[in-house]
Design a protein around this motif. Sequence first.
Motif, mmCIF file in Angstrom:
data_model
loop_
_atom_site.group_PDB
_atom_site.id
_atom_site.type_symbol
_atom_site.label_atom_id
_atom_site.label_comp_id
_atom_site.label_asym_id
_atom_site.label_seq_id
_atom_site.Cartn_x
_atom_site.Cartn_y
_atom_site.Cartn_z
ATOM 1 N N ALA A 43 0.883 -1.166 0.000
ATOM 2 C CA ALA A 43 0.000 0.000 0.000
ATOM 3 C C ALA A 43 0.916 1.210 0.000
ATOM 4 O O ALA A 43 1.963 1.201 0.654
ATOM 5 C CB ALA A 43 -0.874 0.003 1.243
ATOM 6 N N VAL A 45 1.105 4.967 1.139
ATOM 7 C CA VAL A 45 0.407 5.852 2.059
ATOM 8 C C VAL A 45 1.211 7.137 2.217
ATOM 9 O O VAL A 45 2.444 7.087 2.275
ATOM 10 C CB VAL A 45 0.233 5.158 3.434
ATOM 11 C CG1 VAL A 45 -0.487 6.055 4.425
ATOM 12 C CG2 VAL A 45 -0.496 3.836 3.273
ATOM 13 N N TRP A 87 -8.828 -1.052 -0.733
ATOM 14 C CA TRP A 87 -7.988 -0.118 0.004
ATOM 15 C C TRP A 87 -8.817 0.926 0.728
ATOM 16 O O TRP A 87 -9.776 1.451 0.171
ATOM 17 C CB TRP A 87 -7.051 0.608 -0.967
ATOM 18 C CG TRP A 87 -6.196 -0.285 -1.804
ATOM 19 C CD1 TRP A 87 -6.329 -0.521 -3.140
ATOM 20 C CD2 TRP A 87 -5.066 -1.044 -1.382
ATOM 21 N NE1 TRP A 87 -5.347 -1.382 -3.574
ATOM 22 C CE2 TRP A 87 -4.548 -1.721 -2.511
ATOM 23 C CE3 TRP A 87 -4.432 -1.218 -0.154
ATOM 24 C CZ2 TRP A 87 -3.441 -2.554 -2.445
ATOM 25 C CZ3 TRP A 87 -3.317 -2.057 -0.090
ATOM 26 C CH2 TRP A 87 -2.840 -2.713 -1.232
ATOM 27 N N VAL A 91 -4.983 5.094 1.591
ATOM 28 C CA VAL A 91 -4.049 4.484 0.642
ATOM 29 C C VAL A 91 -4.216 5.201 -0.697
ATOM 30 O O VAL A 91 -5.262 5.108 -1.328
ATOM 31 C CB VAL A 91 -4.290 2.965 0.500
ATOM 32 C CG1 VAL A 91 -3.410 2.369 -0.577
ATOM 33 C CG2 VAL A 91 -4.049 2.278 1.842
#
Length: 192
Positions: A43, A45, A87, A91
């Motif tokens: 992911a 971020v 997600w 994200v």
Amino acid sequence: MTGVTSGPDSPQRFSQADLGNALAQCAGYAAAGPWGSPATLFALVPTAVLAQQAPELIDPNDDSALSPVVQEAGDADLETLLTTVSWPDAVVGCAVVTEITVLPPDAESTLDEAFEPLLSDPEAADAAARDAAHTHPDRRQARLIAGVLRSGQRVALLSLRARDGEDASVESDLRTHPTLAPNVLDALASTF
């Protein structure tokens, strides 16, 4: 990924360079592991969000815009994982590192000869092409590092495995091309 939410003051605009830097971090993570490892999903971020909500996950001196967070895949293969992942809003992108076999451009005829007689059976044709690629004398192992952002930016990088007698630093050279891995990038984009 759970437990990370986006705040009202967290910017959601990231550049192609931000994505490329995050992918370089993913490549570094994969390079620390052995060849033959399964695909790894990340992911992406905003680092500022992680600093607020999970400060133990980042280095206080980290000035990167995006931070990759490894996702536990269990026993799922990459295709299954990409069709089932969802997600949270925090994200802003995702990436994958997977190993592939790379062939020189002149190897196309070898692959064509392997799978063309089997085109009526797509699974057999795919298996024959894969076998021809894995047995081709000029094949190279490589890691494909591909990532996308919700906002549409896409980057795919390639890291070749060093051959016997070759300087190991060749593996830290990341290459890219505008037509590299469009299907993988599409699959990643479809997770949003």
